[in-house]
Design a protein around this motif. Structure first.
Motif, PDB file in Angstrom:
ATOM      1  N   GLU A 194       0.817  -1.214   0.000  1.00 56.46           N
ATOM      2  CA  GLU A 194       0.000   0.000   0.000  1.00 56.46           C
ATOM      3  C   GLU A 194       0.848   1.261   0.000  1.00 56.46           C
ATOM      4  OE1 GLU A 194      -0.145  -2.431   2.158  1.00 56.46           O
ATOM      5  OE2 GLU A 194      -2.189  -3.192   2.362  1.00 56.46           O
ATOM      6  N   PHE A 195       2.133   1.144   0.263  1.00 58.46           N
ATOM      7  CA  PHE A 195       3.001   2.317   0.403  1.00 58.46           C
ATOM      8  C   PHE A 195       3.087   3.067  -0.925  1.00 58.46           C
ATOM      9  CE2 PHE A 195       6.813   4.755   1.179  1.00 58.46           C
ATOM     10  CZ  PHE A 195       6.759   5.003   2.532  1.00 58.46           C
ATOM     11  N   GLU A 196       2.950   4.396  -0.834  1.00 61.22           N
ATOM     12  CA  GLU A 196       3.043   5.229  -2.032  1.00 61.22           C
ATOM     13  C   GLU A 196       4.372   5.959  -2.032  1.00 61.22           C
ATOM     14  OE1 GLU A 196      -0.277   7.814  -1.895  1.00 61.22           O
ATOM     15  OE2 GLU A 196      -1.708   6.168  -2.052  1.00 61.22           O
ATOM     16  N   GLY A 197       5.020   5.971  -3.184  1.00 56.56           N
ATOM     17  CA  GLY A 197       6.272   6.698  -3.291  1.00 56.56           C
ATOM     18  C   GLY A 197       7.451   5.847  -2.859  1.00 56.56           C
ATOM     19  N   PHE A 198       8.634   6.465  -2.902  1.00 56.32           N
ATOM     20  CA  PHE A 198       9.858   5.734  -2.603  1.00 56.32           C
ATOM     21  C   PHE A 198      10.631   6.520  -1.561  1.00 56.32           C
ATOM     22  CE2 PHE A 198       8.501   4.868  -6.934  1.00 56.32           C
ATOM     23  CZ  PHE A 198       8.327   3.496  -6.848  1.00 56.32           C
ATOM     24  N   PRO A 199      10.761   5.981  -0.353  1.00 53.97           N
ATOM     25  CA  PRO A 199      11.210   6.810   0.775  1.00 53.97           C
ATOM     26  C   PRO A 199      12.655   7.275   0.709  1.00 53.97           C
ATOM     27  CG  PRO A 199      10.945   4.520   1.439  1.00 53.97           C
ATOM     28  CD  PRO A 199      10.374   4.632   0.062  1.00 53.97           C
ATOM     29  N   LEU A 200      13.526   6.617  -0.031  1.00 57.19           N
ATOM     30  CA  LEU A 200      14.914   7.090  -0.059  1.00 57.19           C
ATOM     31  C   LEU A 200      15.167   8.085  -1.189  1.00 57.19           C
ATOM     32  CD1 LEU A 200      17.238   4.204   1.102  1.00 57.19           C
ATOM     33  CD2 LEU A 200      15.902   5.828   2.396  1.00 57.19           C
ATOM     34  N   ARG A 201      14.118   8.401  -1.927  1.00 62.27           N
ATOM     35  CA  ARG A 201      14.275   9.519  -2.863  1.00 62.27           C
ATOM     36  C   ARG A 201      14.294  10.811  -2.055  1.00 62.27           C
ATOM     37  NH1 ARG A 201      10.709   8.502  -8.314  1.00 62.27           N
ATOM     38  NH2 ARG A 201      11.868   6.667  -8.996  1.00 62.27           N
ATOM     39  N   LYS A 202      15.136  11.741  -2.478  1.00 63.31           N
ATOM     40  CA  LYS A 202      15.309  12.949  -1.670  1.00 63.31           C
ATOM     41  C   LYS A 202      14.054  13.812  -1.659  1.00 63.31           C
ATOM     42  CE  LYS A 202      19.800  12.342  -0.892  1.00 63.31           C
ATOM     43  NZ  LYS A 202      20.085  11.307   0.097  1.00 63.31           N
ATOM     44  N   ASP A 203      13.149  13.617  -2.608  1.00 63.89           N
ATOM     45  CA  ASP A 203      11.942  14.440  -2.594  1.00 63.89           C
ATOM     46  C   ASP A 203      10.820  13.789  -1.788  1.00 63.89           C
ATOM     47  OD1 ASP A 203      11.446  12.412  -4.343  1.00 63.89           O
ATOM     48  OD2 ASP A 203      11.176  13.672  -6.113  1.00 63.89           O
ATOM     49  N   TYR A 204      11.085  12.650  -1.175  1.00 68.37           N
ATOM     50  CA  TYR A 204      10.078  12.080  -0.269  1.00 68.37           C
ATOM     51  C   TYR A 204      10.124  12.864   1.037  1.00 68.37           C
ATOM     52  CZ  TYR A 204       7.293   8.731   2.331  1.00 68.37           C
ATOM     53  OH  TYR A 204       6.305   8.158   3.081  1.00 68.37           O
ATOM     54  N   PRO A 205       9.006  13.457   1.483  1.00 72.90           N
ATOM     55  CA  PRO A 205       9.063  14.280   2.703  1.00 72.90           C
ATOM     56  C   PRO A 205       9.502  13.441   3.904  1.00 72.90           C
ATOM     57  CG  PRO A 205       6.975  14.546   1.553  1.00 72.90           C
ATOM     58  CD  PRO A 205       7.667  13.400   0.916  1.00 72.90           C
ATOM     59  N   ALA A 206      10.484  13.933   4.637  1.00 71.59           N
ATOM     60  CA  ALA A 206      11.087  13.133   5.705  1.00 71.59           C
ATOM     61  C   ALA A 206      10.079  12.786   6.785  1.00 71.59           C
ATOM     62  CB  ALA A 206      12.268  13.876   6.306  1.00 71.59           C
ATOM     63  N   ALA A 207       9.068  13.627   6.974  1.00 68.15           N
ATOM     64  CA  ALA A 207       8.144  13.395   8.084  1.00 68.15           C
ATOM     65  C   ALA A 207       6.861  12.695   7.629  1.00 68.15           C
ATOM     66  CB  ALA A 207       7.798  14.718   8.750  1.00 68.15           C
ATOM     67  N   ARG A 208       6.819  12.259   6.370  1.00 70.02           N
ATOM     68  CA  ARG A 208       5.575  11.652   5.896  1.00 70.02           C
ATOM     69  C   ARG A 208       5.519  10.174   6.280  1.00 70.02           C
ATOM     70  NH1 ARG A 208       3.524  10.390  -0.174  1.00 70.02           N
ATOM     71  NH2 ARG A 208       1.469   9.643   0.456  1.00 70.02           N
ATOM     72  N   THR A 209       4.456   9.810   6.995  1.00 71.71           N
ATOM     73  CA  THR A 209       4.268   8.396   7.326  1.00 71.71           C
ATOM     74  C   THR A 209       2.979   7.924   6.678  1.00 71.71           C
ATOM     75  OG1 THR A 209       3.138   9.015   9.350  1.00 71.71           O
ATOM     76  CG2 THR A 209       5.473   8.516   9.526  1.00 71.71           C
ATOM     77  N   GLN A 210       2.915   6.610   6.457  1.00 69.65           N
ATOM     78  CA  GLN A 210       1.724   6.031   5.838  1.00 69.65           C
ATOM     79  C   GLN A 210       1.268   4.839   6.674  1.00 69.65           C
ATOM     80  OE1 GLN A 210       2.174   5.514   1.584  1.00 69.65           O
ATOM     81  NE2 GLN A 210       3.797   7.022   1.532  1.00 69.65           N
ATOM     82  N   PRO A 211       0.579   5.126   7.789  1.00 74.72           N
ATOM     83  CA  PRO A 211       0.256   4.045   8.725  1.00 74.72           C
ATOM     84  C   PRO A 211      -0.719   3.036   8.130  1.00 74.72           C
ATOM     85  CG  PRO A 211      -0.180   6.218   9.678  1.00 74.72           C
ATOM     86  CD  PRO A 211       0.086   6.421   8.239  1.00 74.72           C
ATOM     87  N   LEU A 212      -0.503   1.783   8.460  1.00 74.90           N
ATOM     88  CA  LEU A 212      -1.428   0.723   8.040  1.00 74.90           C
ATOM     89  C   LEU A 212      -2.606   0.632   8.997  1.00 74.90           C
ATOM     90  CD1 LEU A 212       0.897  -2.221   6.988  1.00 74.90           C
ATOM     91  CD2 LEU A 212      -0.632  -0.933   5.545  1.00 74.90           C
ATOM     92  N   VAL A 213      -2.326   0.930  10.278  1.00 71.58           N
ATOM     93  CA  VAL A 213      -3.387   0.927  11.287  1.00 71.58           C
ATOM     94  C   VAL A 213      -3.680   2.381  11.621  1.00 71.58           C
ATOM     95  CG1 VAL A 213      -3.996   0.216  13.610  1.00 71.58           C
ATOM     96  CG2 VAL A 213      -2.511  -1.223  12.244  1.00 71.58           C
ATOM     97  N   ALA A 214      -4.959   2.747  11.562  1.00 72.86           N
ATOM     98  CA  ALA A 214      -5.306   4.131  11.886  1.00 72.86           C
ATOM     99  C   ALA A 214      -4.888   4.437  13.317  1.00 72.86           C
ATOM    100  CB  ALA A 214      -6.796   4.341  11.715  1.00 72.86           C
ATOM    101  N   TYR A 215      -4.252   5.595  13.505  1.00 68.33           N
ATOM    102  CA  TYR A 215      -3.809   5.964  14.846  1.00 68.33           C
ATOM    103  C   TYR A 215      -5.007   6.244  15.737  1.00 68.33           C
ATOM    104  CZ  TYR A 215       1.011   6.601  13.175  1.00 68.33           C
ATOM    105  OH  TYR A 215       2.259   6.426  12.676  1.00 68.33           O
ATOM    106  N   ARG A 216      -4.844   5.948  17.023  1.00 71.02           N
ATOM    107  CA  ARG A 216      -5.891   6.299  17.982  1.00 71.02           C
ATOM    108  C   ARG A 216      -5.943   7.814  18.109  1.00 71.02           C
ATOM    109  NH1 ARG A 216      -3.736   4.592  22.977  1.00 71.02           N
ATOM    110  NH2 ARG A 216      -5.713   4.291  24.003  1.00 71.02           N
ATOM    111  N   THR A 217      -7.136   8.318  18.334  1.00 75.05           N
ATOM    112  CA  THR A 217      -7.252   9.762  18.535  1.00 75.05           C
ATOM    113  C   THR A 217      -7.005  10.054  20.006  1.00 75.05           C
ATOM    114  OG1 THR A 217      -9.592   9.547  18.952  1.00 75.05           O
ATOM    115  CG2 THR A 217      -8.931   9.987  16.695  1.00 75.05           C
TER     116      THR A 217
END
Lengths: 195, 195
Positions: free
Chosen positions: A139-162
């Motif tokens: 499900e992951f979008e993009g390629f994380p070691l590309r320099k244009d991947y935002p360093a703080a972008r996460t793509q959680p598989l489990v929705a975080y608790r509020t």
């Protein structure tokens, strides 16, 4: 130490060897991406080369260069005791067209290295028997070691608790300040929706 | 045993009884019979092994018996970094556990993600599952973990589900030193002066 290898490569492939240098005794050649498989086959099978071991295969992203990526293999000859680093440059500014031939036929161990390189940098290895993500999830979008991947972008598989659900603050202090860490990726922090 | 109102010493052939609330008795029994499910993913596992071994011996607290099925356990030890890809597995294991259940975050990574501020890591397991005790440290010393376990036992006895954090202990080696640092001195320093 591997000057002979570099000379042999230059003699065999001529203009396809774009440049070469040696640093601390490690020889590096940069080859035409289109000749990647030919050069690899020569290094593997030629009786004077006999590079029977693939130590590493990876890619490096240089966002300011064109072509943008360098695909790197490190080869070692167990029988002859010499080593060489071979690079090829692929991909345009957007990272499209980052394609190169697979070397899985020559060194079966390249299979997972190439999958990892695809996973992290989005280099497509043409002819690879099973090119899908190896470390990240499909499900992951993009390629994380590309320099244009935002360093703080996460793509959680489990929705975080509020915080309402948890009843306590869940936001942690960031370990790095704005001016620290990977500055190139921290310019913008897009909010990502859990998939 | 403070929760079971008080202890009564019986002498000779005397008989007697003690009164308590049923919940207190139940919680007292629960806190000394925690069956753990160790969810160990990273280097903190080494410290966990030390904790479970004879030197630190968590059997003293009735929490040593590991159950490798979440259905038989009531304390989930999350030991180490949790990647985004692992999050569904952790969530599922938590859901498979029977009530009452407790969760203990062992180490900085499990507590808040540590310095892994990136695409791959869950910034603290409390983003996914409710957590009862956080033990800081990278990795935490076994003493800190025992502090955490005692904190959990205390919370179980009181029926308190608010999350708790283990406070740092002062290192006895640093007491009395102004800078808070241990001074290392060589024995041969006087000999050097003679030369």
């Amino acid at each position: 130490m591997s000057a002979k290898v570099v000379d042999a490569l230059k003699a065999t492939f001529g203009a396809a060897i774009l440049e070469n240098h040696a640093h601390c005794g490690d020889d590096t050649v940069v080859v035409e991406a289109s000749k990647w498989l030919e050069v690899a086959t020569f290094l593997k099978n030629d009786p004077a080369m006999k590079f029977d071991m693939l130590s590493d295969l990876c890619a490096v992203d240089y966002p300011d260069r064109l072509p943008r990526f360098e695909v790197v293999i490190h080869l070692y000859s167990i029988s002859l005791g010499h080593r060489i680093r071979v690079k090829a440059r692929v991909g345009d500014e957007e990272g499209d067209g980052a394609e190169i031939a697979t070397v899985t036929e020559l060194w079966p161990g390249a299979n997972w290295f190439e999958r990892e390189t695809y996973d992290m940098n989005g280099i497509v290895f043409q002819g690879h028997p099973d090119l899908r993500r190896i470390l990240l999830y499909p499900e992951f979008e993009g390629f994380p070691l590309r320099k244009d991947y935002p360093a703080a972008r996460t793509q959680p598989l489990v929705a975080y608790r509020t915080e309402a659900e948890a009843g306590l603050p869940l936001e942690k202090l960031a370990p790095f300040r704005e001016d620290e860490g990977m500055a190139f990726g921290r310019r913008e922090l897009p909010t990502s929706e859990p998939s | 045993m403070g929760e079971v109102n008080r202890s009564i010493v019986l002498e000779g052939n005397e008989t007697g009884f003690a009164t308590t609330k049923f919940d207190s008795l139940l919680n007292w029994a629960r806190k000394y019979s925690l069956f753990q499910y160790p969810f160990i993913t990273a280097c903190c596992g080494m410290e966990f092994m030390s904790l479970a071994g004879p030197r630190f011996d968590i059997a003293r607290f009735g929490a040593e018996a590991p159950r490798f099925s979440p259905r038989q356990s009531d304390l989930l030890w999350v030991v180490g970094t949790i990647s985004q890809r692992q999050a569904p597995a952790l969530r599922r294991i938590y859901e498979q556990m029977m009530e009452p259940k407790w969760v203990l975050a062992f180490g900085t990574c499990a507590s808040c993600g540590g310095f892994y501020d990136n695409y791959a890591t869950v910034p603290g397991i409390d983003k996914i599952i409710p957590t009862d005790v956080y033990i800081p440290g990278c990795p935490p010393r076994p003493e800190a973990v025992i502090d955490g376990l005692l904190l959990l036992q205390d919370k179980i006895a009181r029926g308190d589900r608010t999350p708790g954090i283990v406070k740092p202990r002062e290192d006895v080696a640093t007491l009395g030193n102004v800078n808070g640092l241990v001074k290392l001195e060589k024995k041969s320093s006087s000999k050097k002066a003679e030369r």
